[in-house]
Write a protein that holds these residues in place. Structure first.
Motif, short mmCIF file in Angstrom:
data_model
loop_
_atom_site.label_atom_id
_atom_site.label_comp_id
_atom_site.label_asym_id
_atom_site.label_seq_id
_atom_site.Cartn_x
_atom_site.Cartn_y
_atom_site.Cartn_z
N THR A 160 7.85 11.91 -15.80
CA THR A 160 8.02 10.50 -16.17
C THR A 160 8.02 10.35 -17.67
O THR A 160 7.19 10.96 -18.36
N GLY A 207 17.43 13.19 -15.23
CA GLY A 207 16.60 13.40 -14.05
C GLY A 207 15.16 12.97 -14.19
O GLY A 207 14.34 13.29 -13.33
N LEU A 208 14.83 12.24 -15.25
CA LEU A 208 13.46 11.79 -15.42
C LEU A 208 13.27 10.42 -14.78
O LEU A 208 14.19 9.61 -14.72
N ASN A 209 12.06 10.18 -14.31
CA ASN A 209 11.66 8.84 -13.92
C ASN A 209 11.29 8.10 -15.20
O ASN A 209 10.46 8.58 -15.98
N SER A 231 21.51 13.78 -11.48
CA SER A 231 20.65 14.93 -11.80
C SER A 231 19.55 15.10 -10.77
O SER A 231 19.06 14.12 -10.19
N LYS A 232 19.17 16.33 -10.53
CA LYS A 232 18.03 16.60 -9.68
C LYS A 232 16.78 16.08 -10.37
O LYS A 232 16.55 16.37 -11.55
N PRO A 233 15.97 15.29 -9.68
CA PRO A 233 14.76 14.75 -10.32
C PRO A 233 13.88 15.86 -10.87
O PRO A 233 13.65 16.88 -10.20
N THR A 234 13.39 15.68 -12.06
CA THR A 234 12.52 16.68 -12.67
C THR A 234 11.08 16.56 -12.22
O THR A 234 10.28 17.47 -12.42
N SER A 249 12.71 2.61 -13.66
CA SER A 249 12.16 2.33 -12.33
C SER A 249 11.15 1.21 -12.36
O SER A 249 10.90 0.56 -11.34
N ALA A 288 17.21 8.93 -17.87
CA ALA A 288 17.46 8.79 -16.44
C ALA A 288 18.57 9.75 -16.00
O ALA A 288 18.49 10.36 -14.93
#
Length: 343
Positions: A162, A184-186, A156-159, A205, A181
């Protein structure tokens, strides 16, 4: 016709379960019948039995996690055929739907919360996922909860946002880490020190020891410059309520907090109005969420490794007669594993 048997709860707070004959289930519209090969045990099972909560009519049957083979399909079912290996969330909690529970040889499950499992995944591994996936996805993705973007089977493209998951080594917490994850969430999480590598391996992470006296300051520092999307509290006890509240106060963040239902009676009222309850074992996710997670994500993600069956299963019995032993063992406490009985 095959004979069904179940581990029956015969009355409020009655111990042990009684193994005896049970009605053979029929698949209604949108349902499948599964011959269970492995079932997993959840905290709600021992809490229902010990505290006499939720169930008001007896005898009844418990169990929410099933993995096995489809033996019948009801009208309108399009995703499954007889003979398929599946995992399913079985969520009936009353005598009105005892066929939709897993502590029996044959169970009914809704097509909406059933997923095919790849040949590479054992029934024992698959059985750790159903309730965890449903509970996590309800809190993460429903519009009336955290309303995060849906997970994807491709990267996924990072949003840029967090999410804090408290209790990432628990079954629900592990599902929440992975689903978030994949959306696209940290993700940062908490776990005992010996479980940090496990939680990192499934998508977090950073992982913090919730036993550390500096955990509030440490997580607040990690979130200080982050765009916080919310908190998923997979523990939902005072031991998690208080540090989460302190962390959000330190960073002055007014965000949603998804909590699992407090089965042991603790109140989350002091979180209002930011707290939102994850629809847990008494309610499956909304259709939009079920489609996005169960239909579009689970099977493909298990095949390509975006979803792992974590925590690992620990088989502690074989046959319905060992269900009680497994429930009793879970009541004593486990860490980073899920207790399973094969049938």
């Amino acid at each position: 016709m095959a004979q069904n048997q179940a581990a029956w709860l015969t009355g409020a707070s009655v111990h042990p379960f009684r193994v005896q004959d049970a009605p053979y289930p029929t698949a209604g519209p949108g349902e499948v019948v599964i011959q269970n090969a492995a079932v997993a045990i959840n905290p709600v099972d021992w809490k229902i039995q010990s505290y006499g909560i939720f169930i008001t009519e007896f005898p009844s049957i418990l169990g929410e996690d099933a993995a096995g083979v489809v033996v019948d399909v009801g009208p309108g079912v399009t995703r499954f055929t007889k003979g398929q290996r599946v995992l399913a969330y079985t969520h009936g909690l009353s005598t009105k739907n005892i066929t939709q529970t897993s502590f029996q040889k044959y169970s009914v499950a809704a097509e909406a919360v059933t997923a095919a499992i790849p040949d590479s995944l054992s029934f024992e591994q698959a059985s750790v996922l159903p309730l965890a996936v449903s509970t996590a996805s309800a809190g993460l993705f429903q519009d009336d909860h955290l309303a995060l973007p849906f997970p994807s089977v491709t990267p996924s493209k990072p949003t840029g946002k967090t999410l804090l998951v408290w209790g990432g080594a628990s079954s629900v917490g592990a599902a929440a880490v992975q689903l978030a994850a994949a959306a696209g969430l940290n993700v940062i999480s908490t776990a005992s020190a010996h479980n940090h590598e496990l939680v990192k391996s499934i998508g977090a992470s950073a992982v913090f020891d919730y036993n550390s006296p500096t955990v509030v300051d440490d997580i607040a520092s990690a979130l200080a410059s982050a765009d916080v999307a919310g908190v998923y509290d997979a523990i939902s006890l005072p031991s998690s309520f208080e540090p989460i509240k302190a962390i959000l106060e330190k960073i002055n963040a007014k965000v949603g907090i998804a909590t699992v239902l407090p089965y042991s009676g603790e109140s989350t009222a002091h979180f209002a109005p930011t707290s939102v309850h994850a629809a847990s074992i008494v309610k499956e996710p909304h259709k939009k969420v079920s489609d996005a997670v169960w239909r579009d994500f689970v099977t493909k993600a298990l095949e390509n490794g975006h979803l792992k069956a974590k925590p690992d299963p620990e088989v502690v019995g074989k046959g319905l007669g060992d269900i009680q032993k497994a429930v009793d063992l879970l009541k004593k406490g486990v860490s980073a594993k899920k207790l399973v009985v094969t049938l």
